[in-house]
Every structure is written in C-alpha cells, then in structure tokens.
Design a protein around this motif. Structure first.
Motif, PDB file in Angstrom:
ATOM      1  N   LEU A  66       0.832  -1.200   0.000  1.00  0.00           N
ATOM      2  CA  LEU A  66       0.000   0.000   0.000  1.00  0.00           C
ATOM      3  C   LEU A  66       0.871   1.256   0.000  1.00  0.00           C
ATOM      4  CD1 LEU A  66      -2.910  -0.810   2.505  1.00  0.00           C
ATOM      5  CD2 LEU A  66      -3.121  -0.337   0.050  1.00  0.00           C
ATOM      6  N   SER A  67       1.927   1.239   0.807  1.00  0.00           N
ATOM      7  CA  SER A  67       2.825   2.388   0.894  1.00  0.00           C
ATOM      8  C   SER A  67       3.588   2.592  -0.404  1.00  0.00           C
ATOM      9  CB  SER A  67       3.806   2.213   2.054  1.00  0.00           C
ATOM     10  OG  SER A  67       3.130   2.120   3.284  1.00  0.00           O
TER      11      SER A  67
ATOM     12  N   ALA B 165       1.213   4.096  -2.899  1.00  0.00           N
ATOM     13  CA  ALA B 165       0.984   5.500  -2.559  1.00  0.00           C
ATOM     14  C   ALA B 165       2.187   6.355  -2.935  1.00  0.00           C
ATOM     15  CB  ALA B 165       0.695   5.634  -1.068  1.00  0.00           C
TER      16      ALA B 165
ATOM     17  N   CYS C 289       2.328   9.508  -5.529  1.00  0.00           N
ATOM     18  CA  CYS C 289       2.865  10.793  -5.057  1.00  0.00           C
ATOM     19  C   CYS C 289       4.045  11.247  -5.910  1.00  0.00           C
ATOM     20  CB  CYS C 289       3.293  10.678  -3.599  1.00  0.00           C
ATOM     21  SG  CYS C 289       1.943  10.723  -2.412  1.00  0.00           S
TER      22      CYS C 289
ATOM     23  N   VAL D 195      -1.833  10.003   4.761  1.00  0.00           N
ATOM     24  CA  VAL D 195      -3.135  10.349   4.182  1.00  0.00           C
ATOM     25  C   VAL D 195      -3.261  11.868   4.047  1.00  0.00           C
ATOM     26  CG1 VAL D 195      -5.628  10.342   4.580  1.00  0.00           C
ATOM     27  CG2 VAL D 195      -4.304   8.263   4.958  1.00  0.00           C
TER      28      VAL D 195
ATOM     29  N   MET E 232      -1.188  13.188   1.118  1.00  0.00           N
ATOM     30  CA  MET E 232      -1.797  12.903  -0.176  1.00  0.00           C
ATOM     31  C   MET E 232      -3.001  13.787  -0.450  1.00  0.00           C
ATOM     32  SD  MET E 232      -1.397   8.775  -0.776  1.00  0.00           S
ATOM     33  CE  MET E 232      -1.926   8.212   0.845  1.00  0.00           C
TER      34      MET E 232
ATOM     35  N   ASN F 116       6.106  12.616   0.853  1.00  0.00           N
ATOM     36  CA  ASN F 116       5.612  11.264   1.104  1.00  0.00           C
ATOM     37  C   ASN F 116       6.738  10.294   1.445  1.00  0.00           C
ATOM     38  OD1 ASN F 116       5.359   8.474  -0.372  1.00  0.00           O
ATOM     39  ND2 ASN F 116       3.248   8.999   0.185  1.00  0.00           N
TER      40      ASN F 116
ATOM     41  N   LEU G  32      -4.561  10.939  -6.918  1.00  0.00           N
ATOM     42  CA  LEU G  32      -3.918  11.056  -5.609  1.00  0.00           C
ATOM     43  C   LEU G  32      -4.954  11.036  -4.485  1.00  0.00           C
ATOM     44  CD1 LEU G  32      -1.244  11.332  -4.176  1.00  0.00           C
ATOM     45  CD2 LEU G  32      -1.384  13.817  -4.449  1.00  0.00           C
TER      46      LEU G  32
ATOM     47  N   THR H  19      -6.182   7.489  -4.075  1.00  0.00           N
ATOM     48  CA  THR H  19      -5.138   6.715  -3.398  1.00  0.00           C
ATOM     49  C   THR H  19      -5.152   6.982  -1.901  1.00  0.00           C
ATOM     50  OG1 THR H  19      -3.742   6.807  -5.378  1.00  0.00           O
ATOM     51  CG2 THR H  19      -2.669   6.238  -3.303  1.00  0.00           C
ATOM     52  N   ALA H  20      -5.357   8.250  -1.514  1.00  0.00           N
ATOM     53  CA  ALA H  20      -5.419   8.605  -0.095  1.00  0.00           C
ATOM     54  C   ALA H  20      -6.572   7.893   0.596  1.00  0.00           C
ATOM     55  CB  ALA H  20      -5.561  10.118   0.054  1.00  0.00           C
TER      56      ALA H  20
ATOM     57  N   PHE I 209      -5.819   4.139   0.837  1.00  0.00           N
ATOM     58  CA  PHE I 209      -4.794   3.891   1.858  1.00  0.00           C
ATOM     59  C   PHE I 209      -5.405   3.987   3.252  1.00  0.00           C
ATOM     60  CE2 PHE I 209      -1.311   4.939   4.690  1.00  0.00           C
ATOM     61  CZ  PHE I 209      -0.315   4.076   4.277  1.00  0.00           C
TER      62      PHE I 209
ATOM     63  N   SER J 232      -5.229   0.442   5.229  1.00  0.00           N
ATOM     64  CA  SER J 232      -4.001   0.387   6.018  1.00  0.00           C
ATOM     65  C   SER J 232      -4.308   0.347   7.513  1.00  0.00           C
ATOM     66  CB  SER J 232      -3.109   1.600   5.704  1.00  0.00           C
ATOM     67  OG  SER J 232      -3.750   2.802   6.096  1.00  0.00           O
TER      68      SER J 232
END
Length: 246
Positions: free
Chosen positions: A19-20, A23, A27, A84, A87, A119, A177, A180-181, A184, A188
């Motif tokens: 996930l990171s 992200a 970013c 988060v 993002m 990020n 983006l 994605t935030a 996440f 997460s």
C-alpha cells in the motif's frame, strides 16, 4: 522493545509495504508533473529557460524541506495519518494548479504541489515499523521502487496533455492522488509501535530530541551524498523532456 512486544504479522507487513509503495508511486508521479505540463505552461507564458527551470524545481524544494518535519510528525503521530494528510493536501494543491494564470501564481502552486514529495520520509518511517531490522533493508528497497512514478508521468501525461491540455493532466493526477489517499486510509493499519505506545501511555519523542541527530557530522555527510545522487536523478527526470523537445 515496543516493536518486539507487538510484532506485525506477515499479512500486515505485506499490506503496509505494498500500500505504501503504491501511494509513493502516485505521489512521485504528481511530484514530477511539471516535467511534462511545464512544457506547455512555458509555451503559454513565454518563459525563458531560467524561468522554466525555477518552475520545475520549486516542487522539489517543498518536497525536500517538508520531509524533515513530516518524518518527525510520522514518528509522533503515526505514519498512516500523516501519509493520508500529505496525499490529500497534494491532491488539493494539484487541482488548484489549474486556476493559475500568471507566472507567480504558477510558482506558488508548484510550491504547494511539492508537498506530495514529502511522502517519502513518511513512508520510510511507516513501513520500517512493520519489519524487524534484519528485513528493513529489503522492505525499504521495495518501497523506494515507487520512484517509478516518474516514469508513469513521462509515459501517460503526454498522452493526456496532447488530447485535452495540461489542465486535464493536473485534474486527473489530483483525482488519482485523492483516490489513493482514501484507499490507503481504508485498508491500512496503524504501525505496531504506535499502537503499543498508545497502550502503554508513552508520550511521543519531543521535536528537539528528534532533531538531535543533526549534531552528528555523519548525518550531514550522508545527506550530501543523497543530495548529489537523488538530486541528480530528479534534476534529469525534470529537465530531460524539455531538453528533448527543444
């Protein structure tokens, strides 16, 4: 010791890592957006090479300086929340970029978009908490592959820009983006050390103590190495499309 008391399972480790990494990729793609849209903006405003260079370098300035503070806040408040927030702020800044019309406005917008580059320090702090020291090198190496976000922008942004203009690139990248935030945040988890610290009622390390490593000359030396190596990569990634077009 806290990490040993609350170890992350293999599933949690993999989830946090991938996930990171995803992200970070998104970013980084946003962070490099001016390498493509900057070409059309330069033509629109009639910028000189110096003005263009300053424009594309401005997000890098914000991303680099903000990493220090974002990394500290990640240790204090948890990388999940900070990531988060970074993002979402980057998504808003990228969307607002479409309202700029003058060169100073574009410089200010670029300064705000650069938050997406912060990020990296957040992700490093977050991912490393899920892995024992013996596996952190591999995990962070995989996470660092998110630099491929630069290639994503180089590959896809020109297609969007030719079809619908640079403003559409900014809008699409902003939406990506933001999505994605949200993803996440939904999938997460907080890192084990933060959860353990909350259970134990341990307060975050103060800001002054977090800055203590700066007294070590080695920190500045390794920062210089990073400046030349990663700085060279970013500079080439930003300038090369403009150079090839010219």
């Amino acid at each position: 010791m806290n990490q040993a008391l609350a170890p992350a399972s293999a599933g949690q480790q993999q989830r946090a890592l991938w996930l990171s990494t995803f992200a970070f990729t998104v970013c980084f793609a946003v962070w490099m957006i001016f390498s493509i849209i900057g070409i059309q903006i330069s033509e629109q405003l009639g910028l000189t090479d110096t003005q263009f260079g300053l424009l594309i370098a401005t997000p890098v300035l914000t991303g680099s300086v903000s990493r220090v503070f974002l990394g500290i806040w990640s240790d204090q408040f948890g990388g999940r929340k900070v990531l988060v927030l970074v993002m979402l702020c980057g998504a808003v800044a990228t969307w607002m970029l479409t309202y700029a019309h003058t060169y100073p406005q574009f410089l200010f917008a670029a300064l705000c978009v650069g938050i997406a580059g912060g990020n990296f320090s957040v992700g490093v702090a977050y991912v490393s908490r899920f892995f024992p020291a013996s596996k952190q090198g591999t995990a962070l190496g995989i996470f660092g592959a998110g630099n491929i976000g630069s290639a994503v922008t180089k590959l896809l942004a020109p297609l969007v820009m030719v079809a619908a203009g640079w403003t559409m690139v900014a809008k699409v990248w902003a939406v990506a983006l933001a999505v994605t935030a949200v993803l996440f945040f939904l999938f997460s988890k907080e890192d084990p050390s933060l959860e353990q610290r909350r259970r134990d009622g341990v307060k975050p390390v103060p800001f002054s103590e977090q800055m203590a490593p700066l007294r070590n000359l080695q920190v500045w030396r390794f920062s210089l190495y990073y400046f030349f190596v990663f700085g060279g990569f970013v500079a080439l990634a930003l300038w090369l499309p403009h150079y090839l077009v010219g």
